[in-house]
Design a protein around this motif. Structure first.
Motif, PDB file in Angstrom:
ATOM      1  N   SER A   9     -24.551 -18.708  30.976  1.00 39.64           N
ATOM      2  CA  SER A   9     -23.177 -18.458  30.530  1.00 39.64           C
ATOM      3  C   SER A   9     -22.806 -19.378  29.377  1.00 39.64           C
ATOM      4  CB  SER A   9     -22.190 -18.645  31.691  1.00 39.64           C
ATOM      5  OG  SER A   9     -22.430 -17.669  32.688  1.00 39.64           O
ATOM      6  N   ASP A  23     -22.292 -10.831  30.532  1.00 40.03           N
ATOM      7  CA  ASP A  23     -22.712 -11.890  31.436  1.00 40.03           C
ATOM      8  C   ASP A  23     -22.650 -11.380  32.873  1.00 40.03           C
ATOM      9  OD1 ASP A  23     -23.440 -14.290  32.520  1.00 40.03           O
ATOM     10  OD2 ASP A  23     -21.865 -15.465  31.537  1.00 40.03           O
ATOM     11  N   GLU A  24     -23.799 -11.135  33.447  1.00 42.19           N
ATOM     12  CA  GLU A  24     -23.911 -10.581  34.811  1.00 42.19           C
ATOM     13  C   GLU A  24     -23.011  -9.361  35.020  1.00 42.19           C
ATOM     14  OE1 GLU A  24     -24.246 -13.303  38.026  1.00 42.19           O
ATOM     15  OE2 GLU A  24     -25.104 -14.876  36.793  1.00 42.19           O
ATOM     16  N   GLN A  32     -18.641 -13.492  32.585  1.00 45.63           N
ATOM     17  CA  GLN A  32     -19.144 -13.377  33.959  1.00 45.63           C
ATOM     18  C   GLN A  32     -17.972 -13.126  34.912  1.00 45.63           C
ATOM     19  OE1 GLN A  32     -21.789 -16.515  35.113  1.00 45.63           O
ATOM     20  NE2 GLN A  32     -21.723 -15.971  37.260  1.00 45.63           N
TER      21      GLN A  32
HETATM   22 MG   LIG Z   1     -23.436 -17.707  34.487  1.00 44.02          MG
END
Ligand SMILES: [Mg+2]
Ligand SMILES: Nc1ncnc2c1ncn2[C@@H]1O[C@H](COP(=O)(O)OP(=O)(O)O)[C@@H](O)[C@H]1O
Length: 271
Positions: free
Chosen positions: A44, A162-163, A85
């Protein structure tokens, strides 16, 4: 020209945590890059550098050749769309519609163009019916969809997620894959941090594995079937590779990773 050039990037947080210890990475235009690594690896932190939310303390980040710094961060943010994220860091307006319109409004687009883009983005992620709702009343997965719509509406050249699949239901994951496919077909550059090894195997053309703020490996998807590397990175093999790892005859070569690779191997045996 590379879409992204990261050179010896280092970043230390205020509490002394050295999150990035010298990362270098080039991403060609149109690439589909997957960024893997255990929790706390620095994924991240790295992604937040791609659109100038974090500015390099040491080393540099270039987007289409332009160095990211205080002077360029606004231009960079038009070129790089980042889906955080945690959607609670991203989704903050009083309605879903306003939230998705925020980016296009700041781009100075016409009212008509903004309405068109917001409607398009909300329909794509399946959130049009909830456009009047307050984002803080949405479920986590719904907020993630809104955050993705916000980036869609900006139509940036580089999209960083992010994810993105975390907390999305299977339908939402399917929609996300279609969005990524559409971006790719339109020549966009994509960088996705994920723990989803099956998605990485089926989707990526380039793999970057980081751990403890440094790059462990960089290459093609063959890295995903490399048992010792995957173990070192606290990751797991894609499901298909796990199955084949039980058979000694596959242990000495790169394991198949995708359903298509497994099918073509099995066809040899089942004839
Ligand atoms: Mg992360
Ligand atoms: N705001 C922050 N302040 C201090 N340390 C942080 C902050 N954000 C992240 N870290 C630390 O930096 C390291 C990298 O974190 P992060 O980039 O979130 O990793 P990842 O996304 O790979 O899980 C971790 O050790 C984490 O605890």
């Amino acid at each position: 020209m590379n879409a992204i050039e990261i050179s010896d990037l280092k970043y230390t947080y205020a509490d002394g945590t050295m999150a990035l210890k010298g990362i270098s990475l080039d991403v060609t235009k149109g690439a589909r890059v997957v960024l893997l690594g255990p929790n706390g690896a620095g994924k991240s932190t790295l992604l937040l550098h791609l659109n100038g939310i974090n500015l390099p303390q040491q080393g540099s980040v270039r987007i289409f050749g332009r160095k990211v710094d205080k002077e360029t961060e606004n231009e960079v943010r038009r070129e790089v769309g980042l889906v955080f994220q945690d959607p609670d860091d991203q989704v903050f307006s009083t309605s879903v519609w306003d939230d998705v319109a925020f980016g296009p409004l700041n781009m100075g687009l016409s009212r008509h163009e903004i309405e068109h883009r917001v409607a398009d983005a909300l329909n794509t992620v399946g959130m049009w019916d909830l456009r009047e709702k307050a984002p803080h009343h949405l479920s986590f997965g719904q907020k993630k969809r809104v955050a993705i719509a916000g980036v869609l509406a900006m139509d940036p050249e580089i999209i960083v997620l992010d994810e993105p699949t975390a907390y999305l239901d299977p339908g939402g994951q399917q929609v996300l894959m279609e969005i990524l496919e559409d971006f790719h077909n339109r020549g966009k550059t994509l960088v996705v941090a994920t723990h989803d090894m099956d998605m990485a195997a089926e989707w990526a053309d380039s793999v970057v594995i980081i751990k403890d703020g440094t790059t462990l490996a960089q290459g093609g998807t063959e890295l995903l079937g490399d048992i010792s590397l995957i173990r070192e990175a606290n990751l797991k093999l894609p499901t298909v590779s796990q199955v084949f790892s039980h058979f000694s005859r596959f242990k000495d070569r790169s394991l198949p990773k995708t359903v298509a690779e497994a099918v073509s191997i099995l066809e040899e045996y089942i004839k």
